[in-house]
Design an enzyme around this catalytic site. Structure first.
Site, PDB file in Angstrom:
ATOM      1  CG  HIS A 435       4.394  -6.997  43.463  1.00  0.00           C
ATOM      2  ND1 HIS A 435       4.986  -5.789  43.778  1.00  0.00           N
ATOM      3  CD2 HIS A 435       4.702  -7.221  42.160  1.00  0.00           C
ATOM      4  CE1 HIS A 435       5.610  -5.308  42.717  1.00  0.00           C
ATOM      5  NE2 HIS A 435       5.463  -6.158  41.724  1.00  0.00           N
ATOM      6  CE1 TYR A 468      13.824  -4.563  33.838  1.00  0.00           C
ATOM      7  CE2 TYR A 468      12.376  -4.980  35.691  1.00  0.00           C
ATOM      8  CZ  TYR A 468      12.601  -4.950  34.330  1.00  0.00           C
ATOM      9  OH  TYR A 468      11.591  -5.297  33.469  1.00  0.00           O
TER      10      TYR A 468
END
Length: 686
Positions: A435, A468
């Site tokens: 991730h 974002y």
């Protein structure tokens, strides 16, 4: 740490409180009207994913024995019941907002979302023509009967459950299903303007209007249609013994996802009882799976609702700011060799990251590129730059996380594309998702390898970079860069290294190193030295980490937290967490950055990270957290966090009452962090 069990909010319930904050944005009349519709869409999309992922896990746990429940710390059946109660209340708020608020305000703007009962002759003819030319050929009604198996409903597809009957006749009604083709056609059709009035109709209502043309061969004067949507268990079952054929295994598992166990039936609450009972019997659903809704499902499509009115009905989209002293017309490598630079997305442009990769692709001194990719844009410029680098003879090593939830199919596509172009693709690790968001470029300068790095809190995705809020750091700090080289070497060999001096890497080190940083603040507090923590993240749910933060708060350490999503910690408990304050900011951009600031006796330590404080991020993923060492960058991050902590417009308090109370300015100055950060960064250019 004390073994005493501390108070916690269940993570699923906490997540529903987060989604309530999204619903608050839809209810906020200061938010532009079209944006309020989009927040309804986000709420709906979030809830879909919740029922595809979180509820199935609870459902699997529901039949465990009492001893296991004690170990778990809660009763899954009880939580499922509580979820149902909360969701039903939220759906009622949702329906009321849409039908009694937003629809009326759109009408005041002379924009009308009309249904099949509100068509005049001219609009009716227009839509029948559209139906025959564009829609009819895509519709395949399925006739239902007791002597045939009930069809396999697709996950999250919208269906009309249709009843054909004759009024006052004893003859049994016929049932049918027809899927609404929202994947292949626009959901919203703009009708011709009349007298400065603008009209929009949903695909669903065009089909309702023309039902008689679908079922014309049946002699039934009454044809009724009620929308339904089934949400299925979307968790993947992957054969952990498979390695070489991992992509094939994953692809097969993705096919199984389409036929996962039904978890929720969302239905039009005006559906007749006998029709609902028929569905429940055929689909073998229990009461907790039934969620009444309005006539429109898959509300996520409203994210693309067309603005056919004033531009003020949407948020203005300010142009991305330039980063001071970082010139896109010059070599990025030359500029970042002298100092670190921070890109604050979406306020500043993702083009800096693209430029970094493009320059690497053509620079004759660059020999190698390493990068980890988790979620990618549809037409990814990142991928194009990597392909160009491979074509130019660079050794490109790309780790694509094939298990990125709901992006698996997309990532398989990019994997195949990259391999075709000569890029070495690492499929990742079977038991751990990668991730981290890291990139390392090797450049030969004066016969030695010099490393240029980009480390980020968000994905290498130019689409999400416009929505974002993330931080992306360029650095040539050779200590950090060499540790990234070590990390990439481990990923290639599928082994984990530890003992990093600069980086904090999951799964081996993150928990231990954060505990050490917190312990240092506790010691400083006891010794009378400056102590405190500011922690920003998406979610806080790991019980041991919460226990450690409680320990710090109880010791007198002031803890300030900015958490967008789940927060299982309860602030303000006397003697335990009265020194802990938590806010959540929900605004036009998605707060996604992870930032940790430790007072450290007055010499602050600042870290950026890809990791939330969830058990999976700490123990079951490859995550990279990294220190901010350049004083100018550290000051900039500190300023941005200070602006967010002042927010009294879009910040909600996370408190013991779980009421998502807004922080109010009272008679003081009004602060809105996302607007104020843009102004702060704009002023820095001058």
């Amino acid at each position: 740490m004390s073994k005493q069990k501390r108070p916690l909010i269940n993570r699923e319930i906490s997540w529903l409180y987060f989604n309530e904050r999204v619903l608050q944005e839809a209810a906020d009349k200061s938010v532009p009207l079209i944006e309020r519709l989009r927040f309804l869409s986000i709420f709906s999309s979030n809830l879909d994913e919740f029922y595809r992922v979180r509820v199935p896990t609870l459902s699997r746990l529901a039949d465990i024995n009492a001893k296991a429940k004690e170990q778990l710390g809660y009763n899954p059946k009880k939580i499922l019941k509580e979820i149902k109660e909360i969701v039903v209340k939220q759906e009622r708020k949702f329906d009321d907002l849409y039908e009694n608020d937003i629809i009326k305000e759109l009408a005041e703007e002379k924009i009308f979302i009309i249904n099949e009962h509100q068509l005049n002759v001219a609009r009716g003819e227009f839509l029948r023509k559209y139906f025959r030319e564009k829609l009819l050929s895509t519709l395949v009604p399925l006739m239902l009967s007791d002597d045939k198996p009930f069809p396999e409903l697709k996950d999250r597809a919208i269906y009309f459950f249709v009843r054909l009957r004759k009024e006052g006749k004893e003859e049994k009604a016929k049932y049918s299903l027809v899927e609404i083709p929202v994947e292949s056609l626009e959901r919203f059709i703009v009708l011709p303007e009349t007298n400065n009035l603008r009209f929009v109709i949903l695909l669903d209502d065009i089909i309702r209007y023309c039902l008689n043309e679908i079922y014309f061969i049946f002699d039934y004067p009454t044809v009724e249609a009620y929308s339904i949507q089934l949400t299925r268990d979307a968790e993947l079952e992957i054969d952990r013994t498979v390695s070489e054929k991992f992509i094939d295994t994953l692809t097969k598992s993705l096919q199984k996802r389409k036929k996962g166990k039904p978890m929720r039936l969302l239905y039009d609450n005006s559906i007749p009882h006998e029709m609902l009972k028929y569905l429940v019997d055929k689909l073998h659903l229990d009461a907790d799976s039934l969620i009444p809704g309005n006539r429109y499902h898959n509300f996520k499509d409203f994210i693309a609702f067309p603005n056919i009115g004033r531009k003020e009905l949407e948020y203005t989209k300010p142009a991305p700011l330039e980063v001071p002293d970082l010139d896109l017309s010059k070599s990025i490598f030359n500029q970042i060799s002298g100092r670190d630079y921070l890109i604050n997305l979406p306020y500043q442009s993702f083009d800096y990251i693209i430029h970094f990769l493009r320059e690497a692709a053509i620079d004759p001194k660059v020999t190698e590129i390493h990068i980890t990719l988790y979620r990618l844009a549809e037409n990814s410029r990142v991928i194009n730059a990597l392909i160009n680098a491979a074509r130019n003879g660079k050794k490109v090593n790309c780790l694509i996380e094939l298990k990125a939830r709901f992006d698996e199919q997309n990532n398989i596509y990019w994997t195949n594309r990259l391999e075709e172009e000569g890029v070495f693709v690492n499929y990742g690790l079977l038991d751990y998702k990668v991730h981290s968001k890291i990139c390392l470029i090797t450049r030969i300068e004066k016969r030695r390898s010099v490393y240029y790095a980009n480390l980020a809190t968000g994905n290498f995705n130019e689409k999400s970079a416009k929505l974002y809020c993330d931080h992306s750091l360029f650095t040539t700090h050779q200590g950090i860069a060499k540790e990234l080289k070590k990390l990439f070497r481990g990923l290639e060999k599928k082994v984990f290294y530890n003992d990093y001096k600069y980086l904090i890497v999951s799964p081996l080190e993150t928990r231990r190193k954060i505990y050490a940083l917190i312990d240092n603040e506790i010691r400083n507090q006891k010794d009378g030295k400056p102590a405190g923590m500011i922690l920003k993240m998406n979610s806080l749910a790991d019980e041991e980490m919460i226990e450690k933060i409680y320990e710090a708060g109880a010791a007198g350490v002031k803890v300030q937290m900015i958490i967008r999503g789940m927060c299982c910690l309860i602030p303000g408990v006397p003697g335990l967490s009265e020194n802990i304050k938590v806010i959540s900011i929900i605004d036009k951009y998605l707060e996604h950055a992870r930032v940790w600031i430790f007072t450290n006796g007055g010499d602050e330590k600042v870290f950026l990270s890809s990791a939330d404080f969830l058990t999976r991020n700490l123990d079951r993923r490859v995550e990279v957290s990294f220190p901010v060492l350049d004083p100018r960058v550290k000051e900039e991050i500190r300023d941005i966090i200070s602006i967010q902590l002042k927010d009294n417009t879009k910040a909600r308090e996370i408190n013991r009452q779980n009421n998502n109370r807004y922080r109010k300015p009272g008679r003081g100055k009004r602060y809105r962090a996302q607007n104020d950060i843009y102004i702060y960064l704009k002023n820095k250019r001058q």
